[in-house]
Design a protein around this motif. Structure first.
Motif: not given
Length: 331
Positions: A34-37, A39-46, A82-87
């Motif tokens: 749900f976090m991914y969905v 944030v992705a929905q917000l991002a595509v608005l830009v 956990v989503y930003v662990v690679a960064l």
């Protein structure tokens, strides 16, 4: 690092393992999805930048999700970070994972360009601008996009399937990770084919088969359309054509009050095109002719017995009818 080659039946085992893994921490995985969905929905608005950012960060998010899987196996708590662990890794890994994101974005852009030459996107413009309702030809183009898009995405998926974790966990370069991922997918193509076939049956074939059965029996067509359109207006509330189709489906199902509410919503919140206005007036005319009373249903119960006083029985010429929603009626 050794390349593992597994028999085709392992594709089914992967699905079972995925279900088992989800059961270890369902709330944690649902939170990540749900976090991914969201944030992705917000991002595509830009415009432009938002979509590019999602593509750029896809390998990073992939590593985060795989890390969450490892945490679930180890009975550890899954956190959003956990989503930003690679960064948060070393500068070299952070640089490589972002480079991999650039490669993925370039591949998707190339895929989109090729797809635009195979499919007529002009027919889909009315769906995006909300000027017209969904037409059969537009639906056919959507199916073509899904077919050719899936076909073209196969090589992209082979390159990206393992490469994010190979960069983050095996300290590989971007080129080496892409090559190793493609080789691993090809070496296990039988298992991957079974894996994709099972998920395809679950997500596509079974719903289409059930829909075909309903169509053959002439049952549930309007109901299925209503369910699909409800999801469309939920994701795209400004889609006037979808609202119009939802009103028609509701009318066909006999939900006249709901159809009228949708018509009122359209008139108050949209300035529809001429073609949509004609449909709007037709549905309004049909709603004005709908029966105000759907009919009367009731039951009559007849009781019998005897009276020991024969004279009172003969002298009583009246009897009572008891209706379900009222008092007894003397007849």
């Amino acid at each position: 690092m050794k390349l593992n080659s597994v028999p085709p039946k392992e594709g089914y085992t992967w699905i079972r393992q995925g279900i088992w893994l989800f059961k270890q921490n369902p709330l944690g995985f649902l939170m990540l999805v749900f976090m991914y969905v969201f944030v992705a929905q917000l991002a595509v608005l830009v415009p432009v930048i938002g979509i590019f950012a999602v593509l750029l960060l896809t390998p990073t998010l992939s590593v985060g999700f795989m890390t969450a899987c490892r945490q679930a196996i180890q009975k550890e708590r899954i956190r959003p970070s956990v989503y930003v662990v690679a960064l948060q890794s070393s500068p070299l890994i952070r640089k490589r994972i972002l480079q991999l994101g650039l490669v993925y974005a370039a591949l998707i852009l190339a895929l989109s360009f090729i797809l635009s030459m195979l499919v007529d996107f002009e027919l889909l413009i009315p769906l995006m601008t909300n000027d017209k309702p969904i037409t059969p030809e537009a639906v056919r183009q959507i199916y073509l996009i899904l077919f050719f898009g899936g076909l073209l995405y196969v090589p992209v998926a082979m390159l990206m399937w393992f490469s994010p974790v190979l960069v983050a966990w095996a300290d590989m370069s971007v080129a080496q990770a892409l090559f190793s991922s493609a080789i691993a997918c090809w070496a296990n193509r039988g298992a991957f084919f079974l894996y994709i076939a099972i998920w395809g049956a679950i997500l596509i074939a079974i719903p289409l088969t059930i829909g075909s059965i309903f169509d053959a029996l002439d049952l549930g067509q309007a109901g299925l359309a209503q369910s699909a359109l409800e999801r469309v207006v939920l994701m795209s509330p400004n889609h006037a054509g979808a609202w119009m189709d939802l009103a028609i489906a509701s009318y066909q199902l006999g939900e006249f009050d709901r159809a009228q509410q949708i018509i009122d919503h359209l008139e108050q919140n949209f300035n529809p095109a001429e073609s949509l206005k004609k449909q709007l007036s037709q549905v309004k005319r049909k709603l004005s002719y709908r029966p105000l009373v759907q009919g009367w249903r009731g039951s009559v119960a007849v009781l019998y017995g005897h009276d020991t006083n024969i004279n009172s029985g003969l002298s009583n010429s009246n009897f009572y009818l008891t209706l379900g929603t009222g008092a007894p009626v003397l007849v």
